[in-house]
Design an enzyme around this catalytic site. Structure first.
Site, PDB file in Angstrom:
ATOM      1  N   LYS A 153      32.937  42.744  27.617  1.00  0.00           N
ATOM      2  CA  LYS A 153      32.990  41.526  28.430  1.00  0.00           C
ATOM      3  C   LYS A 153      31.739  41.349  29.288  1.00  0.00           C
ATOM      4  O   LYS A 153      31.284  40.220  29.499  1.00  0.00           O
ATOM      5  CB  LYS A 153      34.232  41.513  29.300  1.00  0.00           C
ATOM      6  CG  LYS A 153      34.216  42.478  30.479  1.00  0.00           C
ATOM      7  CD  LYS A 153      35.445  42.304  31.342  1.00  0.00           C
ATOM      8  CE  LYS A 153      35.428  43.277  32.509  1.00  0.00           C
ATOM      9  NZ  LYS A 153      34.345  43.006  33.455  1.00  0.00           N
ATOM     10  N   THR A 154      31.168  42.460  29.799  1.00  0.00           N
ATOM     11  CA  THR A 154      29.972  42.323  30.641  1.00  0.00           C
ATOM     12  C   THR A 154      28.815  41.760  29.840  1.00  0.00           C
ATOM     13  O   THR A 154      28.047  40.915  30.319  1.00  0.00           O
ATOM     14  CB  THR A 154      29.588  43.685  31.253  1.00  0.00           C
ATOM     15  OG1 THR A 154      30.688  44.201  31.995  1.00  0.00           O
ATOM     16  CG2 THR A 154      28.387  43.549  32.169  1.00  0.00           C
ATOM     17  N   ASP A 197      34.284  36.975  36.823  1.00  0.00           N
ATOM     18  CA  ASP A 197      34.649  38.238  36.173  1.00  0.00           C
ATOM     19  C   ASP A 197      35.970  38.737  36.751  1.00  0.00           C
ATOM     20  O   ASP A 197      36.292  38.469  37.920  1.00  0.00           O
ATOM     21  CB  ASP A 197      33.536  39.267  36.414  1.00  0.00           C
ATOM     22  CG  ASP A 197      33.716  40.519  35.568  1.00  0.00           C
ATOM     23  OD1 ASP A 197      34.520  40.496  34.617  1.00  0.00           O
ATOM     24  OD2 ASP A 197      33.048  41.524  35.872  1.00  0.00           O
ATOM     25  N   GLU A 198      36.745  39.470  35.953  1.00  0.00           N
ATOM     26  CA  GLU A 198      38.013  40.083  36.388  1.00  0.00           C
ATOM     27  C   GLU A 198      38.943  39.038  37.022  1.00  0.00           C
ATOM     28  O   GLU A 198      39.505  39.238  38.098  1.00  0.00           O
ATOM     29  CB  GLU A 198      37.751  41.223  37.385  1.00  0.00           C
ATOM     30  CG  GLU A 198      36.810  42.314  36.867  1.00  0.00           C
ATOM     31  CD  GLU A 198      37.464  43.228  35.834  1.00  0.00           C
ATOM     32  OE1 GLU A 198      38.593  42.922  35.392  1.00  0.00           O
ATOM     33  OE2 GLU A 198      36.849  44.236  35.466  1.00  0.00           O
ATOM     34  N   GLN A 242      45.360  44.191  32.354  1.00  0.00           N
ATOM     35  CA  GLN A 242      44.757  45.120  33.302  1.00  0.00           C
ATOM     36  C   GLN A 242      44.873  44.619  34.746  1.00  0.00           C
ATOM     37  O   GLN A 242      44.082  45.010  35.604  1.00  0.00           O
ATOM     38  CB  GLN A 242      43.282  45.364  32.952  1.00  0.00           C
ATOM     39  CG  GLN A 242      43.075  46.042  31.612  1.00  0.00           C
ATOM     40  CD  GLN A 242      41.632  46.450  31.381  1.00  0.00           C
ATOM     41  OE1 GLN A 242      41.105  47.365  32.017  1.00  0.00           O
ATOM     42  NE2 GLN A 242      40.974  45.768  30.456  1.00  0.00           N
ATOM     43  N   ARG A 288      40.944  54.196  29.154  1.00  0.00           N
ATOM     44  CA  ARG A 288      39.715  54.771  29.720  1.00  0.00           C
ATOM     45  C   ARG A 288      39.119  55.797  28.766  1.00  0.00           C
ATOM     46  O   ARG A 288      37.961  56.185  28.912  1.00  0.00           O
ATOM     47  CB  ARG A 288      39.988  55.467  31.058  1.00  0.00           C
ATOM     48  CG  ARG A 288      40.522  54.634  32.211  1.00  0.00           C
ATOM     49  CD  ARG A 288      39.746  53.376  32.434  1.00  0.00           C
ATOM     50  NE  ARG A 288      40.347  52.273  31.707  1.00  0.00           N
ATOM     51  CZ  ARG A 288      39.737  51.121  31.447  1.00  0.00           C
ATOM     52  NH1 ARG A 288      38.487  50.946  31.846  1.00  0.00           N
ATOM     53  NH2 ARG A 288      40.344  50.160  30.794  1.00  0.00           N
TER      54      ARG A 288
END
Length: 747
Positions: A56-57, A243-244, A274, A620
């Site tokens: 995503k980044t 973002d997020e 998330q 993770r």
């Protein structure tokens, strides 16, 4: 015009919205089809559902580069909002590598940083001056304590932290005191919470200060009361990226909606699976209702995972599929199959720590890096057994999430000196250091100053300047206070001519603060002096004192030293955004994970957030993931029997390897049966439904069935039954709840 290199030459006029230009190869090479679609769909509202490890980044930064390279907007017309300074820094660095110096002028930062930047431009609209102070949590608590004392409210019955937390939740929802519904008055502070909120906000204005919640709240107030200012920013920001998005609270959501109303070019990137920060005010409904809020929005799913193995993804996907409140997506990967997720049953927490330690040592002996190993716990107390075991083994480790650099006592003291020099009306800074080191300025002197300051509506610093010319104080106190006031004034006079790092060093030396720690014989005194040196050195990176102080207020982070090879211990909440080759997930037991309090307080919503937390933990891991659960757990000094978490029963058997001591735990095929019918491995099978309280009569804390109790959140109630340290209580207003006895008191 497409660029084949960096954008060092000037841009011509931006293209009109709606024109279609493919992303140039020089920055978009290697994108998969979904990523490319997310990059090139730039006009109108867009929601990018980006699963864990799906890049995503890269999509965010490439999207920014695409907008600039295709001349749709100037950098100053782009607003990119993140949640952490680390994410903002990473995004800016990536963007500059892609397009060069054209990243300058871009509005890129955290919600609080961007909101503070806007507030600095229009402080008078909310009754502040341009040099207002941004308070940290410590100063907020001190201010609330002062208000509670002035209003004669018992801070033992109603702790300042509880009062502040309630006010912060209102700010997260964008509510100023006058907008808080009367129905939410509640029982906190004897029903005076709204009044205290109003007094707190008035006191902040008198101090020329704002807290973190105010940055967004004041922004909303400015936009609501000054339409010309809102129109200016709506026109300015042609494209907005977030973002997020799943972590936004109501105030952030309202702030974004207002800014995006004109151009409607709002791109939100997030993952509903998330969303794990509801306790910080995050509202998952923001992302779930995106299509309703922005009709015609494009929904793009990023599902190709570049991080984890197929077994890990399959286990995580099967787990999260149990949640009802989600938009839905399926992660997949082209990587090799890898190892199955290990599911380990142990007798107790000590055995769990021994097993994890042995596994890490074996991995390290084969050449694995300790820094690529993480132990992710649900509750902080779980780390103790691992730390003790690692100390025994001589295994280096670090606990991530401990006390941060700017939160240390000596750093806070030094910052208070600098804040007072920069902003004379900062009463909280004045109080902190006026007698530090000791100057003979005691409580009587401070009481006199407070009385005068309130009577004349002036800061303590000004009151001190007046009182040293009268006889209210004893001569010794008057001389000490006068010397301090003169020193502060002299340091302020040097601020325009002396470089701010040199000024800071001079203040610390001349105030006697450095000498105080030099004379201190405690073991940590040398470390404190080194920290003060580091603080002065860090200031050189900033243009001036004001910029440094604002940075400290907004960041409050000290990056860990990642050069050393150490095992990482942290909570699951703290692990979001990180990734490791090997991840251990201990303590998957009912009541611990999912956490009982989350389910008691939020029901199904709380359970689903706990499941999202488990999903975050599993994803993770790049190569190896291990889940463990114990038959017995020592919690707060008491042994408690445990049973495997319901999440264990939701892991797909085809993707796990179950390991347990014979006769102690059921094999994978019988986990669901054990979870639903009660543990048979303690010698007898439980007959009560899962989580139902047994009919005990007293707790270790001395509570009995029938006792009348008081709980700070739920109010008054009567104990129905007891299970160890847990109480089943019928509350007069909140209904039936299960709570720990440490959270209640006898009425």
């Amino acid at each position: 015009m497409l660029y084949s290199g960096t954008m060092s030459e000037p841009l011509s006029a931006p293209l009109e919205s709606g024109s279609s230009v493919a992303a140039p190869a020089f920055y978009a090479a290697g994108l998969n089809d979904a990523q490319r679609l997310a990059v090139e769909t730039v006009d109108g509202p867009v929601l990018v559902l980006a699963g864990a490890g799906t890049g995503k980044t890269r999509v965010l930064t490439t999207r920014l580069a695409h907008i600039l390279a295709t001349r749709r907007a100037w950098p100053s017309q782009l607003l990119a909002v993140t949640f952490t300074n680390r994410a903002a820094t990473e995004m800016r660095e990536r963007l500059e590598r892609q397009i060069g110096e054209r990243a300058e002028g871009l509005w890129l930062g955290t919600f609080h940083a961007i909101a503070a930047r806007i507030l600095r431009r229009h402080p008078e609209a909310v009754g502040l001056k341009p040099n207002f102070t941004i308070l940290d949590a410590d100063d907020q608590l001190r201010l609330v304590k002062q208000i509670l004392a002035a209003e004669n409210i018992d801070d033992k019955r109603w702790p300042a932290r509880t009062v502040l937390g309630a006010m912060e939740r209102w700010k997260d929802r964008g509510l100023v005191p006058d907008k808080v519904p009367e129905a939410e008055r509640g029982e906190i502070a004897n029903g005076r919470l709204i009044e205290l909120y109003r007094l707190y906000q008035e006191r902040l204005r008198a101090l020329n200060a704002a807290d973190f919640g105010d940055l967004l709240l004041h922004g909303l107030t400015i936009f609501a009361t000054r339409p010309e200012i809102l129109a200016d920013y709506q026109q300015r920001f042609k494209y907005i990226l977030v973002d997020e998005y799943q972590d936004t609270n109501v105030a952030q959501y309202l702030w974004l909606r207002l800014l995006a109303q004109k151009h409607r070019n709002l791109c939100c990137v997030g993952d509903d699976d998330q969303s794990i920060y509801s306790w910080r005010g995050a509202e998952i409904g923001n992302i779930l209702r995106f299509e309703k809020d922005f009709p015609g929005a494009a929904i793009i799913r990023l599902e190709q995972n570049y991080r984890s193995t197929p077994h890990i993804l399959a286990a995580a996907s099967a787990l999260i599929a149990q949640n009802e409140g989600r938009l839905g997506k399926t992660l997949w990967t082209q990587s090799n199959e890898g190892d199955r997720v290990v599911l380990r049953g142990v007798w107790d927490g000590e055995e769990e720590a021994r097993w994890v330690g042995d596994e890490i040592e074996a991995m390290h002996a084969k050449g694995g890096k300790l820094s690529e190993v993480a132990i992710l716990v649900r509750a902080g107390f779980q780390t103790r057994e691992f730390e003790e075991r690692f100390l025994t083994l001589g295994l280096p480790y670090r606990v991530i999430g401990g006390l941060r650099f700017y939160e240390r006592q000596e750093i806070r003291d030094a910052l208070a000196y600098l804040r007072l020099v920069h902003q004379p009306a900062d009463d909280l800074a004045f109080e902190r250091i006026v007698n530090l080191p000791r100057r003979g300025i005691g409580d009587t002197t401070m009481q006199t100053l407070h009385t005068l300051a309130r009577a004349r509506a002036m800061p303590l610093n000004e009151a001190a300047q007046d009182v040293i010319t009268t006889d209210e104080l004893k001569p010794a106190a008057r001389r000490a206070l006068g010397s301090f006031i003169n020193d502060v004034a002299r340091w302020r006079g040097l601020a325009d001519t002396l470089p701010h790092p040199e000024l800071a060093a001079q203040i610390l030396d001349e105030s006697g603060y450095t000498a105080m720690w030099q004379a201190d014989k405690s073991p940590d005194a040398p470390g404190r002096l080194e920290n003060l040196k580091e603080l002065v050195a860090a200031m050189a990176e900033f243009e001036n004192l004001a910029g440094f102080l604002e940075h400290v207020s907004l960041v409050m982070e000290n990056a860990a030293d990642n050069s050393s090879d150490m095992v990482n211990l942290m909570t699951l909440h703290g692990a979001k955004g990180l990734e490791f080759d090997t991840v251990f997930l201990p303590g998957w037991e009912e009541g611990l994970f999912p956490h009982q309090r989350a389910m008691d307080e939020s029901g199904l919503k709380g359970l689903e957030e706990e499941r999202r937390l488990a999903y975050v933990g599993l994803t993770r891991a790049r190569r190896h993931a291990s889940v463990s659960y114990a038959a017995n757990r020592r919690i707060h000094g008491q042994w408690q029997a445990a049973m495997p978490s319901r999440f264990v029963g939701e892991l797909p058997q085809d993707h796990i390897d179950s390991i347990a001591e014979p006769g102690l735990y059921p094999r994978a095929g019988k986990l669901e049966e054990a979870w639903s019918s009660g543990p048979s491995f303690y010698g007898k099978r439980a007959t009560a439904p899962l989580l139902a309280p047994v009919a005990a009569t007293t707790t270790p804390g001395g509570f009995n069935r029938g006792d009348r109790i008081f709980h700070q959140k739920f109010g008054y109630g009567t104990v129905r039954s007891v299970e160890g340290a847990k109480l089943a209580i019928t509350f007069e207003k909140a209904g039936d709840k299960m709570v720990m006895d440490s959270f209640v008191e006898k009425a």
